[in-house]
Design an enzyme around this catalytic site. Structure first.
Site, PDB file in Angstrom:
ATOM      1  N   HIS A  33      58.003 -29.552 -51.836  1.00 63.38           N
ATOM      2  CA  HIS A  33      56.481 -29.675 -50.501  1.00 63.38           C
ATOM      3  C   HIS A  33      55.966 -31.646 -50.966  1.00 63.38           C
ATOM      4  CE1 HIS A  33      55.893 -25.065 -52.041  1.00 63.38           C
ATOM      5  NE2 HIS A  33      55.640 -25.413 -51.030  1.00 63.38           N
ATOM      6  N   LYS A 144      64.064 -25.228 -45.020  1.00 64.03           N
ATOM      7  CA  LYS A 144      64.254 -24.506 -46.138  1.00 64.03           C
ATOM      8  C   LYS A 144      63.710 -22.536 -45.121  1.00 64.03           C
ATOM      9  CE  LYS A 144      64.468 -21.737 -49.697  1.00 64.03           C
ATOM     10  NZ  LYS A 144      63.890 -20.765 -49.921  1.00 64.03           N
ATOM     11  N   ASP A 145      63.262 -23.165 -44.705  1.00 63.67           N
ATOM     12  CA  ASP A 145      62.382 -21.945 -43.450  1.00 63.67           C
ATOM     13  C   ASP A 145      62.725 -21.719 -42.220  1.00 63.67           C
ATOM     14  OD1 ASP A 145      61.168 -19.567 -45.520  1.00 63.67           O
ATOM     15  OD2 ASP A 145      59.984 -21.930 -45.881  1.00 63.67           O
ATOM     16  N   SER A 181      59.238 -21.428 -54.178  1.00 61.11           N
ATOM     17  CA  SER A 181      58.050 -21.809 -56.274  1.00 61.11           C
ATOM     18  C   SER A 181      59.184 -19.908 -56.030  1.00 61.11           C
ATOM     19  CB  SER A 181      56.768 -20.567 -54.995  1.00 61.11           C
ATOM     20  OG  SER A 181      56.534 -21.879 -54.126  1.00 61.11           O
TER      21      SER A 181
HETATM   22  O1  PAF Z   1      55.754 -22.073 -45.448  1.00 64.07           O
HETATM   23  C1  PAF Z   1      54.645 -21.474 -45.884  1.00 64.07           C
HETATM   24  O2  PAF Z   1      54.641 -22.015 -46.499  1.00 64.07           O
HETATM   25  C2  PAF Z   1      54.082 -21.188 -45.364  1.00 64.07           C
HETATM   26  O3  PAF Z   1      54.731 -19.958 -44.119  1.00 64.07           O
HETATM   27  C3  PAF Z   1      52.696 -21.933 -43.900  1.00 64.07           C
HETATM   28  C4  PAF Z   1      53.258 -22.448 -43.272  1.00 64.07           C
HETATM   29  C5  PAF Z   1      52.145 -22.784 -44.678  1.00 64.07           C
HETATM   30  C6  PAF Z   1      51.889 -20.821 -43.092  1.00 64.07           C
HETATM   31  O4  PAF Z   1      51.146 -19.869 -44.275  1.00 64.07           O
END
Ligand code: PAF
Length: 281
Positions: A33, A144-145, A181
């Site tokens: 993050h 990552k996503d 996390s």
């Molecule tokens: O990746 C995330 O943490 C969540 O999917 C997001 C983009 C904040 C949407 O809730």
């Protein structure tokens, strides 16, 4: 860093910035993050972050209540990298009674979308709302996503949303384990063992990349062997595939954009990860 909790306060605070970078999050910050926040600040001069554990993207069986919440620590971390605005919306104001959702078909169909029905609709809906409230110039997401990135890219393009997107490579532990996390659920020894997932991904990408340079880009036998290796190491593999990251469809022949995606359970923790097949793509 200004912390705001209502939509009206957020809109008023946004007017104080000209160019604004934005990092939507669900909190429980780690280096992944923070690197997005640094990138947003560097690109735009100002950075807004939202912290909201989005109920729309959790299935009734997922434990929304158990999702880690550590606001004071998160605020201190965000402040340390120069975040200017922190939006912590109230679930009642943001999501109760909404009758509109955003469904991005196609890219949402397979992999995470198949295993977590409704998940990407929940993500797209909340991200669309956050874009409308925060009105950033550039929004930043972690690769990552990977499928989430594809869903958001498609939504912004299809709905002509007036902002740019940046996707940043996954930040990893020294062992190679992707920062998440969920890693806090592992013991230190399990964390090291879990990094084998990344090692197998890298080995598989190398084999596929070499195959291409020898004019043999058929991926299936290589993926099958890698799945077997992961199973032997104790991973409950849900999928391991080579995909086009724009369409999130499986491919049978590798090209320079191809990525390997994996989801696997290790002990009680579900891990997802992905890497480019070619190191410099
Ligand atoms: O990746 C995330 O943490 C969540 O999917 C997001 C983009 C904040 C949407 O809730």
């Amino acid at each position: 860093m200004k912390v705001v909790r209502t939509i009206a306060e957020c809109r008023a605070a946004r007017r104080e910035f000209s160019a604004l970078g934005f990092v939507p999050t669900m909190g429980a910050f780690h280096e992944g993050h923070l690197s997005l926040m640094r990138a947003a600040k560097a690109a735009c001069g100002s950075c807004a972050v939202s912290l909201f554990v989005n109920p729309l993207q959790f299935a009734p069986t997922d434990d929304l209540a158990k999702y880690p919440r550590q606001h004071e620590q998160d605020f201190a971390m965000a402040e340390s990298v120069g975040v200017d605005l922190m939006f912590v919306p109230d679930p009642t104001e943001l999501t109760q009674n909404i009758q509109t959702t955003v469904a991005v078909s196609g890219v949402s169909a397979l992999y995470e979308g198949e295993r977590r029905p409704g998940h990407f609709e929940g993500v797209a809906t909340i991200v669309a709302k956050l874009f409308g409230i925060v009105q950033p110039d550039i929004a930043f997401f972690g690769l990552k996503d990977l499928q989430q990135c594809a869903v958001i890219r498609r939504m912004v393009s299809d709905l002509n949303m007036p902002l740019s997107l940046r996707f940043e490579e996954t930040v990893r532990e020294p062992s190679g384990l992707a920062m998440s996390s969920r890693n806090q659920y592992f013991s230190p020894a399990q964390k090291v063992e879990a990094s084998e997932l990344y090692r197998v991904l890298v080995q598989t990408a190398d084999t596929l990349a070499k195959g291409v340079s020898h004019s043999n880009s058929n991926v299936n036998p290589v993926l099958k062997a890698a799945t077997g290796t992961l199973k032997d190491l104790g991973f409950g593999v849900e999928y391991l595939d080579a995909v086009d990251p724009n369409t999130m469809l499986p491919i049978t022949h590798i090209d320079e954009d191809s990525r390997l995606v994996v989801a696997a359970k290790f002990h009680t923790v579900r891990l997802i990860d992905n890497i480019p097949v070619f190191k410099n793509s």
